[in-house]
Design a protein around this motif. Structure first.
Motif, PDB file in Angstrom:
ATOM      1  N   LEU A  30      -1.958 -46.875   8.422  1.00  0.00           N
ATOM      2  CA  LEU A  30      -1.020 -46.430   7.185  1.00  0.00           C
ATOM      3  C   LEU A  30      -0.355 -45.125   7.423  1.00  0.00           C
ATOM      4  O   LEU A  30      -1.215 -43.770   7.454  1.00  0.00           O
ATOM      5  CB  LEU A  30      -2.122 -46.161   5.880  1.00  0.00           C
ATOM      6  CG  LEU A  30      -3.066 -48.165   5.692  1.00  0.00           C
ATOM      7  CD1 LEU A  30      -4.114 -47.598   4.753  1.00  0.00           C
ATOM      8  CD2 LEU A  30      -1.867 -48.803   5.348  1.00  0.00           C
ATOM      9  N   ARG A  31       0.426 -45.045   6.763  1.00  0.00           N
ATOM     10  CA  ARG A  31       1.171 -43.605   6.309  1.00  0.00           C
ATOM     11  C   ARG A  31       0.777 -43.267   4.762  1.00  0.00           C
ATOM     12  O   ARG A  31       0.549 -44.394   3.414  1.00  0.00           O
ATOM     13  CB  ARG A  31       2.297 -44.033   5.713  1.00  0.00           C
ATOM     14  CG  ARG A  31       3.583 -44.883   6.909  1.00  0.00           C
ATOM     15  CD  ARG A  31       5.263 -44.696   6.838  1.00  0.00           C
ATOM     16  NE  ARG A  31       4.938 -45.225   8.496  1.00  0.00           N
ATOM     17  CZ  ARG A  31       6.131 -44.171   9.728  1.00  0.00           C
ATOM     18  NH1 ARG A  31       5.967 -42.794   8.990  1.00  0.00           N
ATOM     19  NH2 ARG A  31       6.321 -44.911  10.272  1.00  0.00           N
ATOM     20  N   ALA A  32       0.480 -41.784   4.578  1.00  0.00           N
ATOM     21  CA  ALA A  32      -0.641 -40.974   3.677  1.00  0.00           C
ATOM     22  C   ALA A  32       0.613 -41.317   2.304  1.00  0.00           C
ATOM     23  O   ALA A  32       2.182 -41.507   2.609  1.00  0.00           O
ATOM     24  CB  ALA A  32      -0.560 -39.725   3.440  1.00  0.00           C
ATOM     25  N   LYS A  33       0.228 -41.452   1.559  1.00  0.00           N
ATOM     26  CA  LYS A  33       1.567 -42.189   0.395  1.00  0.00           C
ATOM     27  C   LYS A  33       0.707 -40.780  -1.109  1.00  0.00           C
ATOM     28  O   LYS A  33       2.276 -40.349  -2.061  1.00  0.00           O
ATOM     29  CB  LYS A  33       1.766 -43.210  -0.688  1.00  0.00           C
ATOM     30  CG  LYS A  33       2.058 -44.238   0.500  1.00  0.00           C
ATOM     31  CD  LYS A  33       2.018 -45.634  -0.032  1.00  0.00           C
ATOM     32  CE  LYS A  33       2.389 -46.222   1.175  1.00  0.00           C
ATOM     33  NZ  LYS A  33       2.381 -47.726   0.492  1.00  0.00           N
ATOM     34  N   LYS A  34      -0.267 -40.256  -1.162  1.00  0.00           N
ATOM     35  CA  LYS A  34      -0.720 -39.543  -1.671  1.00  0.00           C
ATOM     36  C   LYS A  34      -1.282 -38.571  -1.362  1.00  0.00           C
ATOM     37  O   LYS A  34      -1.607 -38.203  -0.208  1.00  0.00           O
ATOM     38  CB  LYS A  34      -2.342 -40.000  -2.581  1.00  0.00           C
ATOM     39  CG  LYS A  34      -1.615 -41.249  -3.474  1.00  0.00           C
ATOM     40  CD  LYS A  34      -1.257 -41.445  -4.471  1.00  0.00           C
ATOM     41  CE  LYS A  34      -0.804 -42.255  -5.358  1.00  0.00           C
ATOM     42  NZ  LYS A  34      -0.419 -41.781  -6.694  1.00  0.00           N
ATOM     43  N   GLY A  35      -1.357 -37.739  -2.241  1.00  0.00           N
ATOM     44  CA  GLY A  35      -2.147 -35.969  -1.301  1.00  0.00           C
ATOM     45  C   GLY A  35      -1.029 -34.608  -0.538  1.00  0.00           C
ATOM     46  O   GLY A  35      -0.077 -35.333   0.250  1.00  0.00           O
ATOM     47  N   ARG A  36      -1.651 -33.958   0.003  1.00  0.00           N
ATOM     48  CA  ARG A  36      -1.638 -32.825   1.125  1.00  0.00           C
ATOM     49  C   ARG A  36      -0.675 -34.268   2.049  1.00  0.00           C
ATOM     50  O   ARG A  36       0.419 -33.028   2.698  1.00  0.00           O
ATOM     51  CB  ARG A  36      -1.437 -32.089   1.233  1.00  0.00           C
ATOM     52  CG  ARG A  36      -1.287 -31.001   2.036  1.00  0.00           C
ATOM     53  CD  ARG A  36      -1.939 -29.778   2.216  1.00  0.00           C
ATOM     54  NE  ARG A  36      -1.841 -29.112   1.041  1.00  0.00           N
ATOM     55  CZ  ARG A  36      -3.212 -27.969   0.880  1.00  0.00           C
ATOM     56  NH1 ARG A  36      -3.721 -27.719   2.369  1.00  0.00           N
ATOM     57  NH2 ARG A  36      -3.568 -27.348   0.130  1.00  0.00           N
TER      58      ARG A  36
ATOM     59  N   ARG B 186      -8.697 -41.891 -11.718  1.00  0.00           N
ATOM     60  CA  ARG B 186      -8.415 -40.670 -11.571  1.00  0.00           C
ATOM     61  C   ARG B 186      -6.963 -40.134 -10.739  1.00  0.00           C
ATOM     62  O   ARG B 186      -6.641 -38.966 -10.644  1.00  0.00           O
ATOM     63  CB  ARG B 186      -9.895 -39.405 -10.726  1.00  0.00           C
ATOM     64  CG  ARG B 186     -11.048 -39.638 -11.653  1.00  0.00           C
ATOM     65  CD  ARG B 186     -10.626 -38.305 -12.934  1.00  0.00           C
ATOM     66  NE  ARG B 186     -11.832 -38.219 -13.783  1.00  0.00           N
ATOM     67  CZ  ARG B 186     -12.274 -36.928 -14.507  1.00  0.00           C
ATOM     68  NH1 ARG B 186     -10.403 -35.756 -14.348  1.00  0.00           N
ATOM     69  NH2 ARG B 186     -13.325 -37.128 -15.419  1.00  0.00           N
ATOM     70  N   GLY B 187      -7.371 -40.726  -9.091  1.00  0.00           N
ATOM     71  CA  GLY B 187      -6.296 -40.638  -8.144  1.00  0.00           C
ATOM     72  C   GLY B 187      -5.582 -40.896  -8.099  1.00  0.00           C
ATOM     73  O   GLY B 187      -4.155 -40.599  -7.297  1.00  0.00           O
ATOM     74  N   ARG B 188      -5.197 -42.331  -9.132  1.00  0.00           N
ATOM     75  CA  ARG B 188      -4.128 -43.378  -8.695  1.00  0.00           C
ATOM     76  C   ARG B 188      -3.962 -43.770  -7.818  1.00  0.00           C
ATOM     77  O   ARG B 188      -2.630 -43.719  -7.639  1.00  0.00           O
ATOM     78  CB  ARG B 188      -2.857 -42.052 -10.144  1.00  0.00           C
ATOM     79  CG  ARG B 188      -2.918 -42.095 -11.428  1.00  0.00           C
ATOM     80  CD  ARG B 188      -2.362 -41.298 -12.243  1.00  0.00           C
ATOM     81  NE  ARG B 188      -2.088 -40.638 -12.768  1.00  0.00           N
ATOM     82  CZ  ARG B 188      -2.262 -41.872 -14.386  1.00  0.00           C
ATOM     83  NH1 ARG B 188      -2.730 -42.535 -14.650  1.00  0.00           N
ATOM     84  NH2 ARG B 188      -3.211 -41.137 -15.305  1.00  0.00           N
ATOM     85  N   ALA B 189      -4.557 -43.969  -6.785  1.00  0.00           N
ATOM     86  CA  ALA B 189      -4.104 -44.424  -5.492  1.00  0.00           C
ATOM     87  C   ALA B 189      -4.366 -45.730  -5.639  1.00  0.00           C
ATOM     88  O   ALA B 189      -4.715 -46.418  -6.229  1.00  0.00           O
ATOM     89  CB  ALA B 189      -5.247 -43.635  -4.786  1.00  0.00           C
TER      90      ALA B 189
END
Length: 196
Positions: free
Chosen positions: A155-161, A114-117
């Motif tokens: 970590l650096r966010a790569k998904k979402g806002r 669903r989230g492709r994470a």
């Protein structure tokens, strides 16, 4: 998973969400979100507990299916989709095998679908994936769960806002990972009572 254990797990998770609404809200807003992760999760889990606690289910499959559908419709936002899909995945795994490892593994598969994470994207996957491995090796503990949650701050966010922040929210704990940690701590407590 035993039906009574699964029901106890959901109730314990609800209680932990209730106790941590403010923490989840702060984590969400600090990372540039709407600050509503705590309220959304509480609304969803309140609906789940109100529906499932008094009800007699024929199987854990039925319990997880209803839980998944309620989370999909009551939580709102991406969290509802991901948690709801996870429980629907667990329901499917229960039909096939019924082992805790396969339940959570299938929940992770659905979250990623669903989230492709991926691992390292600073999402709830960064807690679910190592938890699956720990369940496989019978090594899951509350301390290890805390370790996985805290690692998301590196970590650096790569998904979402959160990915839109200049630094990818580096140094901050992902709120979805935190609520997932609560889910798995509740699971350990629910399982523990089977052996008391």
């Amino acid at each position: 998973m035993k039906l009574e254990t699964a029901k106890r797990w959901l109730i314990l998770f609800y209680e932990k969400i209730q106790d941590n609404v403010a923490v989840l809200a702060e984590l969400d807003s600090t990372m540039g979100g709407d600050g509503d992760h705590g309220e959304n999760m509480l609304r969803g889990m309140t609906a789940v507990v109100n529906a499932v606690e008094p009800k007699e289910f024929a199987s854990t499959v039925d319990l997880f299916t209803e839980t998944g559908m309620l989370l999909l419709t009551k939580v709102g936002g991406v969290s509802g989709t991901l948690y709801g899909s996870a429980f629907l995945g667990m329901a499917r795994a229960e039909q096939i095998d019924g082992s805790l490892y396969n339940d959570i593994k299938e929940g992770l598969v659905m979250i990623q679908r669903r989230g492709r994470a991926e691992i390292g994207d600073k999402t709830m996957v960064d807690v679910w994936a190592p938890v699956v491995e720990d369940l496989k090796n019978h090594q899951l503990t509350p301390e290890r769960i805390d370790e996985y949650i805290l690692k998301t701050a590196l970590l650096r966010a790569k998904k979402g806002r959160h990915a839109y922040a200049a630094d990818g929210s580096l140094g901050l704990v992902d709120p979805g990972s935190y609520s997932s940690g609560l889910l798995f701590k509740a699971l350990l407590e629910a399982e523990e009572k089977d052996y008391v």
